[in-house]
Design an enzyme around this catalytic site. Structure first.
Site, short mmCIF file in Angstrom:
data_model
loop_
_atom_site.label_atom_id
_atom_site.label_comp_id
_atom_site.label_asym_id
_atom_site.label_seq_id
_atom_site.Cartn_x
_atom_site.Cartn_y
_atom_site.Cartn_z
N THR A 117 0.82 -1.22 0.00
CA THR A 117 0.00 0.00 0.00
C THR A 117 0.85 1.27 0.00
O THR A 117 1.97 1.28 0.53
CB THR A 117 -0.90 0.01 1.25
OG1 THR A 117 -1.49 1.31 1.41
CG2 THR A 117 -0.11 -0.27 2.52
N TYR A 141 -1.44 0.24 10.06
CA TYR A 141 -1.72 -0.53 8.84
C TYR A 141 -0.52 -0.45 7.89
O TYR A 141 0.02 -1.47 7.44
CB TYR A 141 -2.99 0.02 8.17
CG TYR A 141 -3.19 -0.46 6.77
CD1 TYR A 141 -3.33 -1.81 6.49
CD2 TYR A 141 -3.24 0.45 5.70
CE1 TYR A 141 -3.49 -2.25 5.18
CE2 TYR A 141 -3.42 0.02 4.40
CZ TYR A 141 -3.55 -1.34 4.15
OH TYR A 141 -3.70 -1.77 2.87
#
Ligand code: UDP
Length: 327
Positions: A117, A141
């Site tokens: 990501t 995350y």
């Protein structure tokens, strides 16, 4: 044998990847614990229910299906939640990935396509990112995904586990044929929440922060159509077959849109007003995340076809109106 093990194949991006894999002549084998995925999204190949934290279940799936490669989507992926429950993110994402990579090595499967990501980059003062940009995540995350990238590098050196890492920017849209689409429970993503608000299925959309250092004060993101994104994954598999190496690719469009611009486009596409309220910033949000995809275009031959905001919101809206999942 042309099976590809798809972890998270019952989720939003994973289910679209399964469709693309099948269209490319592979058999996608979905491995999913159904905590955030949906069994009726598994339409394109066999389904094995299981959890990445269960090493024995992984070993059994590798033995049964003998996949030639793994596409690893399964992860907890909400920025805000990761700030409240970092331990869950480290345990599920990092330990789960380690189990998967250990099982793959033991089974002799040495090709991984990993979904990482742009959250691994963190906040970087208005730059357009590329694969060499520094990675300083500002939420748990992103930190968990960066750790998995590091793990892959170590596993390649020690065990020959070759990999393609895709760092996604924001994914939106849905399969234009309406076989699969986006649905999270709870939903936290901008586009589906906005469409729910337009359709009167939820209260107004809350804009998380209007005081960012951007032209209109709202965060800027780079949106990619889910079908373009999964096409890159199939190209990533081919890349692994053709090279004796590993590679990182950003998947973005080079164009950023603010939350307000996304809202304006949605108003145009749906021809309806978007009820909004202004709220405080969401912890962990970066001001701006935008990337070019030069490397993916040159080295993979990736050509995003559908990644305009209008196209993405139109496909998402069409899927939304099928009422597949209603809140
Ligand atoms: N966002 C928002 N309201 C919402 C959900 C998201 O203003 O209800 C904003 C969020 O702050 C971010 C952008 O929309 O700037 C995209 O957020 P999303 O959760 O869709 O993806 P992320 O960028 O976290 O991966």
């Amino acid at each position: 044998m042309n099976k590809v093990l798809v972890t998270g194949g019952a989720g939003y991006i994973g289910s679209h990847a399964c469709k693309a894999l099948r269209a490319a002549g592979f058999t996608p084998v979905t491995f999913d614990n159904l905590i955030t995925g949906w069994q009726d999204a598994v339409k394109f190949g066999p389904f094995e229910q299981g959890d990445l934290l269960d090493r024995a279940a992984l070993d059994a799936v590798f033995a049964k299906h003998e996949p030639i490669a793994v596409m690893h989507f399964a992860a907890l992926s909400q920025v805000g939640e990761s700030m409240q429950q970092p331990g869950r993110y480290w345990h599920n994402n990092v330990t789960g990935s380690m189990n998967l990579f250990d099982a793959a090595v033991q089974a002799g499967c040495n090709q991984i396509v990993f979904s990482s990501t742009c959250a691994t980059y963190g906040d970087q003062d208005n730059v357009v990112l590329d694969e060499n940009s520094s990675q300083n995540p500002i939420n748990a995350y992103g930190a968990s995904k960066r750790a998995i990238e590091d793990m892959l590098r170590d596993y390649e050196v020690a065990h020959g586990l070759r990999h393609v890492i895709f760092r996604y920017f924001n994914v939106a849209g849905a399969d234009p044929e309406g076989e699969v689409g986006e649905f999270h429970q709870p939903e936290t993503h901008l586009v589906p929440l906005m469409l729910d608000a337009i359709a009167g299925k939820r209260d107004a959309l809350t804009v998380f922060g209007s005081d960012y250092d951007t032209p209109d004060g709202t965060c800027i993101r780079d949106y990619v159509h889910v079908c373009d994104l999964v096409d890159a994954h199939v190209l990533g598999l081919k890349w692994l077959a053709d090279h004796n190496d590993s590679r990182v690719f950003n998947l973005g469009t080079g164009k950023g849109f603010s939350v307000r611009e996304v809202i304006d486009h949605s108003r145009e596409v749906t021809n309806q007003t978007v009820p909004i309220v202004e709220g405080p910033r969401r912890p962990g949000d970066c001001t701006k995340l935008v990337s070019g995809s030069h490397r993916a275009e040159v080295e993979l031959g990736w050509k995003p076809q559908r990644s305009t905001l209008k196209h993405m919101i139109s496909d998402a809206w069409r899927w939304h109106q099928t009422g597949h999942y209603d809140v």
